[in-house]
Design a protein around this motif. Sequence first.
Motif, short mmCIF file in Angstrom:
data_model
loop_
_atom_site.label_atom_id
_atom_site.label_comp_id
_atom_site.label_asym_id
_atom_site.label_seq_id
_atom_site.Cartn_x
_atom_site.Cartn_y
_atom_site.Cartn_z
N SER A 50 7.92 15.37 7.81
CA SER A 50 8.02 14.85 9.17
C SER A 50 8.24 13.35 9.22
O SER A 50 8.55 12.80 10.28
N LEU A 51 8.09 12.67 8.10
CA LEU A 51 8.23 11.21 8.07
C LEU A 51 9.68 10.80 7.87
O LEU A 51 10.43 11.43 7.13
N ARG A 52 10.05 9.72 8.55
CA ARG A 52 11.36 9.12 8.30
C ARG A 52 11.27 8.34 6.99
O ARG A 52 10.19 7.97 6.53
N VAL A 53 12.40 8.05 6.39
CA VAL A 53 12.43 7.34 5.11
C VAL A 53 11.70 6.00 5.22
O VAL A 53 10.94 5.62 4.32
N ASP A 54 11.89 5.28 6.32
CA ASP A 54 11.24 3.97 6.46
C ASP A 54 9.72 4.10 6.61
O ASP A 54 8.98 3.16 6.31
N GLN A 55 9.22 5.24 7.03
CA GLN A 55 7.78 5.44 7.18
C GLN A 55 7.08 5.71 5.85
O GLN A 55 5.87 5.55 5.74
N LEU A 56 7.83 6.12 4.85
CA LEU A 56 7.23 6.44 3.55
C LEU A 56 6.61 5.22 2.89
O LEU A 56 5.68 5.35 2.10
N ASP A 57 7.10 4.05 3.22
CA ASP A 57 6.58 2.83 2.59
C ASP A 57 5.55 2.11 3.46
O ASP A 57 5.33 0.90 3.31
N HIS A 58 4.91 2.84 4.34
CA HIS A 58 3.83 2.29 5.16
C HIS A 58 2.57 3.10 4.93
O HIS A 58 2.61 4.26 4.56
N SER A 59 1.46 2.45 5.18
CA SER A 59 0.16 3.11 5.06
C SER A 59 -0.48 3.17 6.44
O SER A 59 -0.40 2.20 7.20
N GLY A 61 -3.47 2.96 7.00
CA GLY A 61 -4.69 2.17 6.95
C GLY A 61 -4.65 1.21 5.78
O GLY A 61 -3.60 0.66 5.44
N GLU A 62 -5.79 1.03 5.14
CA GLU A 62 -5.91 0.10 4.01
C GLU A 62 -5.48 0.72 2.68
O GLU A 62 -5.36 0.04 1.69
N GLY A 63 -5.28 2.02 2.64
CA GLY A 63 -5.01 2.72 1.38
C GLY A 63 -3.55 2.69 0.96
O GLY A 63 -2.76 1.85 1.40
N ARG A 64 -3.22 3.65 0.12
CA ARG A 64 -1.87 3.74 -0.42
C ARG A 64 -0.86 4.12 0.65
O ARG A 64 -1.18 4.76 1.65
N ARG A 65 0.40 3.76 0.36
CA ARG A 65 1.49 4.16 1.24
C ARG A 65 1.79 5.64 1.00
O ARG A 65 1.43 6.21 -0.03
N PHE A 66 2.44 6.28 1.96
CA PHE A 66 2.74 7.70 1.83
C PHE A 66 3.56 8.01 0.57
O PHE A 66 3.32 9.00 -0.11
N ARG A 67 4.51 7.16 0.25
CA ARG A 67 5.33 7.39 -0.94
C ARG A 67 4.45 7.35 -2.20
O ARG A 67 4.59 8.17 -3.10
N GLU A 68 3.52 6.39 -2.26
CA GLU A 68 2.62 6.30 -3.42
C GLU A 68 1.74 7.54 -3.53
O GLU A 68 1.53 8.06 -4.63
N LEU A 69 1.24 8.02 -2.40
CA LEU A 69 0.43 9.24 -2.42
C LEU A 69 1.23 10.44 -2.93
O LEU A 69 0.74 11.22 -3.74
#
Length: 87
Positions: A50-59, A61-69
């Motif tokens: 459901s995430l756009r490509v640009d949203q993958l590199d955001h978190s 909160g304070e934790g990891r970004r979606f791409r990192e997870l």
Amino acid sequence: MAGEEPQPDHWRASAMTVEADLAPFAPADLDEARGRLTRLARIWANRLDSLRVDQLDHSPGEGRRFRELALHLKGSTYSAYSVGGPS
């Protein structure tokens, strides 16, 4: 702790197994665990899809970004297969 006499250590570690170490795990428990993990994987896949490509590199909160997870979870399958994953 300075100046205190050490207390004897009576812990046997893995030198012996006691009844409390043996957690029963029946076939029904395995089926339930597989079902829960399968549903969890589907939730994660739906969320990431459901995430756009640009949203993958955001978190969120304070934790990891979606791409990192996602990359972390992808790499974690090694542990499952090393102990006997599906054939």
